[in-house]
Design an enzyme around this catalytic site. Structure first.
Site, PDB file in Angstrom:
ATOM      1  N   VAL A 172       0.702  -1.231   0.127  1.00  9.62           N
ATOM      2  CA  VAL A 172       0.075   0.053   0.146  1.00  9.62           C
ATOM      3  C   VAL A 172       0.908   1.295  -0.041  1.00  9.62           C
ATOM      4  O   VAL A 172       0.436   2.328  -0.699  1.00  9.62           O
ATOM      5  CB  VAL A 172      -1.025   0.135   1.105  1.00  9.62           C
ATOM      6  CG1 VAL A 172      -0.192   0.162   2.575  1.00  9.62           C
ATOM      7  CG2 VAL A 172      -2.194   1.034   1.049  1.00  9.62           C
ATOM      8  N   GLY A 186      -5.600  -7.052  -0.136  1.00 12.58           N
ATOM      9  CA  GLY A 186      -6.128  -6.104   0.657  1.00 12.58           C
ATOM     10  C   GLY A 186      -5.266  -4.859   0.862  1.00 12.58           C
ATOM     11  O   GLY A 186      -4.582  -4.345  -0.113  1.00 12.58           O
ATOM     12  N   GLU A 187      -5.306  -4.331   2.206  1.00 11.45           N
ATOM     13  CA  GLU A 187      -4.396  -3.102   2.516  1.00 11.45           C
ATOM     14  C   GLU A 187      -4.894  -1.770   1.617  1.00 11.45           C
ATOM     15  O   GLU A 187      -4.566  -0.600   2.072  1.00 11.45           O
ATOM     16  CB  GLU A 187      -3.068  -3.194   2.154  1.00 11.45           C
ATOM     17  CG  GLU A 187      -2.320  -4.428   2.826  1.00 11.45           C
ATOM     18  CD  GLU A 187      -0.778  -4.536   2.279  1.00 11.45           C
ATOM     19  OE1 GLU A 187      -0.337  -3.567   1.798  1.00 11.45           O
ATOM     20  OE2 GLU A 187      -0.202  -5.527   2.754  1.00 11.45           O
ATOM     21  N   GLY A 188      -5.850  -1.992   0.726  1.00 11.34           N
ATOM     22  CA  GLY A 188      -6.369  -0.579  -0.031  1.00 11.34           C
ATOM     23  C   GLY A 188      -5.528  -0.801  -1.445  1.00 11.34           C
ATOM     24  O   GLY A 188      -5.585   0.009  -2.237  1.00 11.34           O
ATOM     25  N   GLU A 248      -7.359  -2.612   4.857  1.00 10.77           N
ATOM     26  CA  GLU A 248      -7.557  -3.370   6.019  1.00 10.77           C
ATOM     27  C   GLU A 248      -6.147  -4.311   6.200  1.00 10.77           C
ATOM     28  O   GLU A 248      -5.765  -4.406   5.092  1.00 10.77           O
ATOM     29  CB  GLU A 248      -8.842  -4.179   6.118  1.00 10.77           C
ATOM     30  CG  GLU A 248      -9.099  -4.915   4.602  1.00 10.77           C
ATOM     31  CD  GLU A 248      -8.372  -5.856   4.380  1.00 10.77           C
ATOM     32  OE1 GLU A 248      -7.812  -6.778   5.006  1.00 10.77           O
ATOM     33  OE2 GLU A 248      -8.107  -6.374   2.935  1.00 10.77           O
TER      34      GLU A 248
END
Length: 373
Positions: free
Chosen positions: A104, A321-323, A179
């Site tokens: 991210v 994930g993580e954005g 997340e």
């Protein structure tokens, strides 16, 4: 105390104002005057119109301060073999985000986005700079106990709302929820399957890459959790309390508050989209302020996107994930805004229209006004 909808007053949201329909119509009319065949930019045209409507102006402006907030939290169900990674990875990754070493961070650097990580329910202590809104250490194992108490659920929703306010008040004009939490695709899948009445085997994915035995354990845990949440599916706060976790509850509050504050959001993968489904129940109409950045490989993500009637911008087989998926989609959205804002009209450029005639400024203005009506 509860509202007429049954939602506790502490978690009640005011009515969500939709993006401006008059500006959306103005954007559609402008698209017809730009130096290109009508519709030739495909979905970029719709995305540009959405951005303009969210901003309340046409032409829109390229987003100047996009912000990613990574919500970190652990889940008790991880102890029962539903993930390929141990729970301690969550805290280790929080430190990695802070050091700028995660995907991210790398992706945000290419798009001009800022990154913030918040510890909502990491199982261990983290630095004070990220734990201001911490609700508890890990959420409960949802296959056999509630994820949270009622007060913790309300605290988590309030934390998400406060974080959205902090970012918007600091100048963010576009938000992305990311997340980090080992095991978090399990509660996310529970939420999605419960809200869409989907059988667990049709919704369960591999998450971080579990083998067949791990997939079977994960499916069993989701099945057991779905039995527990079935009586509260119609109550979004109770659903978060029984079958989600503090991080998901905070994300739901964050996404709903962003819509209430008229701030557009790019949704990421299955965990964020699961929270978005609950956010839409908390604040009906919030979905109008969101676009889906991508479609992940998790089966439940497709189910959730269909439920929210959101068409993903990208489909790249991502599942980190993580954005990260939302950040990869951000340049596409910026391109949509730039073409709507910066392209010349036929009249401006002296370019002939489809009919072979050159539009004058007054003719173009007349046509724009007529089409807007």
């Amino acid at each position: 105390m509860t509202t007429e909808s049954g939602i506790p007053s502490d978690a009640a949201f005011e009515a969500v104002t939709p993006p401006d329909p008059a500006v959306a119509a103005e954007a559609d009319a402008r698209q017809q005057q730009l130096t290109k065949p009508a519709g030739s930019l495909g979905r970029l045209e719709a995305l540009g119109g959405w951005a303009a409507a969210c901003q309340g102006q046409c032409p829109p402006r390229v987003f100047a301060r996009p912000r990613v907030v990574v919500f970190a939290g652990d889940h008790g169900v991880t102890a029962h073999g539903v993930s390929a990674y141990p729970a301690e990875v969550t805290a280790q990754m929080v430190a990695n985000f802070q050091a700028g070493g995660a995907a991210v961070n790398a992706l945000a650097a290419t798009t001009g986005a800022g990154v913030r990580v918040v510890d909502i329910a990491v199982a261990t202590d983290t630095e004070p700079s990220v734990s201001t809104h911490k609700v508890r250490r890990s959420s409960g194992s949802i296959d056999r106990e509630d994820a949270l108490s009622e007060s913790e659920t309300l605290q988590a929703i309030a934390a998400g709302r406060a974080i959205a306010d902090e970012e918007i008040d600091s100048g963010a004009d576009l938000l992305i929820a990311g997340e980090m939490g080992i095991g978090n695709t399990t509660p996310a899948t529970v939420l999605i399957a419960a809200l869409t009445n989907t059988e667990p085997v049709a919704a369960v994915g591999r998450g971080t890459g579990v083998d067949d035995a791990g997939w079977s354990r994960k499916t069993a845990a989701i099945r057991d959790a779905m039995r527990r949440v079935r009586p509260v599916t119609a109550d979004p706060v109770a659903l978060l309390r029984v079958g989600a976790g503090a991080d998901l509850a905070a994300m739901a509050g964050f996404l709903a508050q962003a819509a209430l504050r008229r701030t557009p959001v790019i949704l990421d993968g299955v965990v964020v989209t699961a929270a978005a489904m609950v956010a839409e129940d908390l604040a009906p109409g919030a979905r109008e302020w969101w676009v889906a950045g991508h479609r992940s490989t998790e089966p439940a993500h497709t189910i959730a996107l269909k439920h929210l009637r959101l068409d993903p911008i990208l489909e790249l087989g991502m599942r980190l994930g993580e954005g990260s998926g939302a950040l990869v989609a951000l340049p596409v959205l910026q391109s949509a805004v730039a073409t709507l804002a910066d392209m010349a009209t036929f009249a401006d450029a002296g370019v002939s229209t489809e009919s072979g005639e050159q539009a004058t400024d007054s003719e173009a203005d007349d046509e724009t006004e007529a089409e807007a009506r």
